[in-house]
Write an enzyme that holds these catalytic residues in place. Structure first.
Site, PDB file in Angstrom:
ATOM      1  N   ASP A   1       0.964  -0.694  -0.261  1.00 52.19           N
ATOM      2  CA  ASP A   1      -0.018   0.345   0.039  1.00 52.19           C
ATOM      3  C   ASP A   1       0.787   1.602   0.552  1.00 52.19           C
ATOM      4  OD1 ASP A   1      -1.705   2.318   1.067  1.00 52.19           O
ATOM      5  OD2 ASP A   1      -3.526   0.718   1.524  1.00 52.19           O
ATOM      6  N   HIS A   2       0.736   1.388  -1.015  1.00 50.43           N
ATOM      7  CA  HIS A   2       2.110   2.519  -1.482  1.00 50.43           C
ATOM      8  C   HIS A   2       2.340   4.352   0.176  1.00 50.43           C
ATOM      9  CE1 HIS A   2      -0.159   5.611  -3.843  1.00 50.43           C
ATOM     10  NE2 HIS A   2      -0.376   6.620  -3.844  1.00 50.43           N
TER      11      HIS A   2
ATOM     12  N   HIS B   1      -5.583   3.567   1.621  1.00 49.20           N
ATOM     13  CA  HIS B   1      -4.995   3.955   1.950  1.00 49.20           C
ATOM     14  C   HIS B   1      -5.328   4.844   2.918  1.00 49.20           C
ATOM     15  CE1 HIS B   1      -3.224   3.243  -1.553  1.00 49.20           C
ATOM     16  NE2 HIS B   1      -4.270   3.848  -2.639  1.00 49.20           N
TER      17      HIS B   1
HETATM   18  C1  BG6 Z   1      -4.032   5.150  -6.053  1.00 49.64           C
HETATM   19  C2  BG6 Z   1      -4.674   5.417  -6.555  1.00 49.64           C
HETATM   20  O1  BG6 Z   1      -3.420   4.434  -4.883  1.00 49.64           O
HETATM   21  O2  BG6 Z   1      -3.439   6.827  -5.050  1.00 49.64           O
HETATM   22  C3  BG6 Z   1      -4.700   6.883  -7.756  1.00 49.64           C
HETATM   23  O3  BG6 Z   1      -5.006   4.704  -7.414  1.00 49.64           O
HETATM   24  C4  BG6 Z   1      -4.369   8.135  -6.846  1.00 49.64           C
HETATM   25  O4  BG6 Z   1      -5.658   6.969  -8.216  1.00 49.64           O
HETATM   26  C5  BG6 Z   1      -2.935   7.697  -5.603  1.00 49.64           C
HETATM   27  O5  BG6 Z   1      -4.409   8.982  -8.130  1.00 49.64           O
HETATM   28  C6  BG6 Z   1      -2.688   8.494  -5.341  1.00 49.64           C
HETATM   29  O6  BG6 Z   1      -0.968   8.708  -4.760  1.00 49.64           O
HETATM   30  P1  BG6 Z   1      -0.396   9.850  -3.984  1.00 49.64           P
HETATM   31  O7  BG6 Z   1       0.975   9.126  -3.195  1.00 49.64           O
HETATM   32  O8  BG6 Z   1      -0.560  10.430  -5.547  1.00 49.64           O
HETATM   33  O9  BG6 Z   1      -1.257  11.056  -2.852  1.00 49.64           O
END
Ligand code: BG6
Length: 488
Positions: free
Chosen positions: A179-180, A242
């Site tokens: 989960d990044h 997230h």
């Molecule tokens: C991803 C979603 O997991 O997270 C995207 O699939 C979203 O839709 C993105 O734009 C947002 O990530 P960050 O790191 O730019 O907040």
């Protein structure tokens, strides 16, 4: 670190190009890769090893934060890469892959430690995992690990089915679910903020905290992902993973020992304690919205229904606000508000903690706030009240900033989420990966909301691009006497 083979499915794809190769290269420069390492890329197209190495090189030149110019070191790094054409359904291709893996293990005297990274569409996760098992690739004398990234299923049932298949090929401890958001430095810093600061720890509970607001707003629209997004919506794309992960990280308790299993245990207790929302009550706790055209940073942008690839009568949610209650002795009665949306006024991921105001002054004062900015800036600030000598000594709020950027150096020196996460998986540290139980319980909480959406049991609000979402999201807080902080 023990020598190993890194097998990358989807090696000719976009994620590999933009994130994975640059991340591995940066780790290599930081001497955080095992030596020797064998990297094997897999894809549908026919490529020679040399062609593949060229592609990896291009990706590093374009996307690595550390690339300055070509060096002999870079040549050594690229030498570790090999390529094998693979059709995920063709069992013969897995045999060829096994042969190449073994051949490289012998050549480089590498232990049979194998990392399988599936950078492919989620519908291929199960078929690849089962083929890894059946081909013998997974029968190693060392360790084997699987790395995958969301979506893990489309709803509770499909997530369970997928997990059943994955767990017939890999043990839970061998599965690293990315989960990044858990790779973001400030999200990782949440546990330290709370646990390493007695001042904060002693007030991190319902006695002192009035409410918690977790926002992830974006200015981008659906981009080129309508095919996926129109089926998912913000609820599956951001909330199920997230947003709930950030909530768990914020609300978890201090574990007895700081290690992966204890931290995940504590996170699980939070998600277990979430008050379920019944399908019939969804309309009282959740606000859903979809953007219409508007202006962002002076530019006119189209509404969601006019985006390429989106149905003109789509009722997919591009915005969600939710009021969430954690039913445990630490948090009962404290609302946690989460909100996420596309095409909003600003790109900002932040957590605002509003403290209770127990003072009885003859003047109304603003509450104390702890503001944790996760991205794009990384910062912690505290809003306190102070006398303003310029304004008759009236008490006014002041913000005290503790900029974390200053202490970690400039942007190009900070490891990116993928670097941190790949490194953690290579050393076998699963702290910042999603455990199956967290994923399953998140789906369980989200499922009645999905059902209510399907049955259209709640209003569908439109909001202008460039705004903070539908007004109904403000009402959600107003009902409890609160407001969203930091909206201008
Ligand atoms: C991803 C979603 O997991 O997270 C995207 O699939 C979203 O839709 C993105 O734009 C947002 O990530 P960050 O790191 O730019 O907040």
């Amino acid at each position: 670190m023990e020598s190993m083979t890194f097998v990358l499915f989807g090696a000719t794809g976009d994620l590999a190009k933009r994130k994975i190769f640059p991340a591995i290269y940066n780790l290599y420069l930081d001497q955080k890769l095992p030596q020797p390492i064998s990297v094997i890329g897999l894809g549908r197209s026919n490529l020679s090893h040399i062609n593949f190495q060229e592609k990896v090189k291009e990706s590093i030149i374009t996307f690595s934060r550390r690339f300055e110019h070509e060096t002999a070191e870079m040549g050594d790094f690229l030498n570790a890469f090999r390529y094998n054409t693979l059709d995920v359904n063709n069992t013969g291709d897995y045999q060829k892959l096994l042969h190449l893996v073994k051949q490289r293990e012998e050549e480089l005297q590498i232990k049979e430690n194998r990392m399988f990274y599936l950078s492919v569409a989620p519908e291929f996760f199960d078929i690849i995992a089962l083929n890894i098992r059946d081909s013998g690739l997974g029968a190693t004398n060392g360790w084997k690990r699987l790395m995958i990234e969301k979506p893990f299923g489309h709803d509770l049932q499909s997530a369970r089915q997928l997990n059943k298949k994955l767990s017939s090929a890999f043990e839970e401890e061998e599965i690293y679910r990315i989960d990044h958001y858990l790779g973001k430095p400030m999200v990782q810093n949440l546990e330290a903020l709370e646990f390493a600061n007695p001042v904060l720890q002693s007030i991190w509970n319902k006695k002192h905290i009035a409410n918690v607001q977790i926002t992830a707003s974006e200015t981008v629209g659906v981009e080129k992902r309508a095919g996926y997004y129109d089926q998912a919506g913000a609820i599956r794309d951001m909330v199920q993973n997230h947003m709930l992960q950030m909530l768990m990280m914020t609300a978890m308790n201090l574990p007895k020992k700081i290690n992966a299993s204890e931290i995940r245990n504590e996170k699980r207790k939070v998600i277990e304690a979430l008050l379920p929302v019944k399908k019939e009550d969804v309309h009282t706790q959740i606000v859903r919205g979809q953007y219409i055209s508007g202006e962002i940073n002076g530019q006119r942008v189209p509404g969601y229904k006019d985006e390429t690839g989106v149905d003109s009568d789509s009722n997919t949610d591009t915005f969600i606000a939710a009021r969430v209650w954690i039913d445990n002795p630490f948090w009962s009665g404290v609302p946690f508000y989460i909100r996420t949306g596309k095409r909003m006024r600003e790109k900002s991921t932040r957590i605002v903690i509003e403290f209770k105001n127990t003072l009885d002054l003859n003047q109304k004062v603003e509450p104390n706030l702890l503001i944790i900015e996760i991205s794009p800036g990384e910062n912690v600030s505290l809003q306190l009240n102070s006398k303003n000598p310029m304004n008759n000594g009236n008490i006014e709020p002041v913000r005290i900033n503790f900029s974390c950027e200053d202490s970690v150096g400039n942007g190009s020196e900070v490891p990116e989420a993928y670097e941190r996460l790949i490194y953690d998986a290579l050393i076998g540290d699963s702290t910042f990966f999603a455990h199956w139980k967290e994923v399953e319980l998140s789906w369980e909480w989200v499922q009645p909301i999905l059902d209510a959406f399907d049955e259209n049991l709640l209003p569908f609000h439109e909001y202008s691009s460039g705004s903070y979402g539908p007004d109904a999201s403000n009402s959600l807080l107003l009902e409890n006497g609160f407001k969203w902080w930091l909206d201008e």
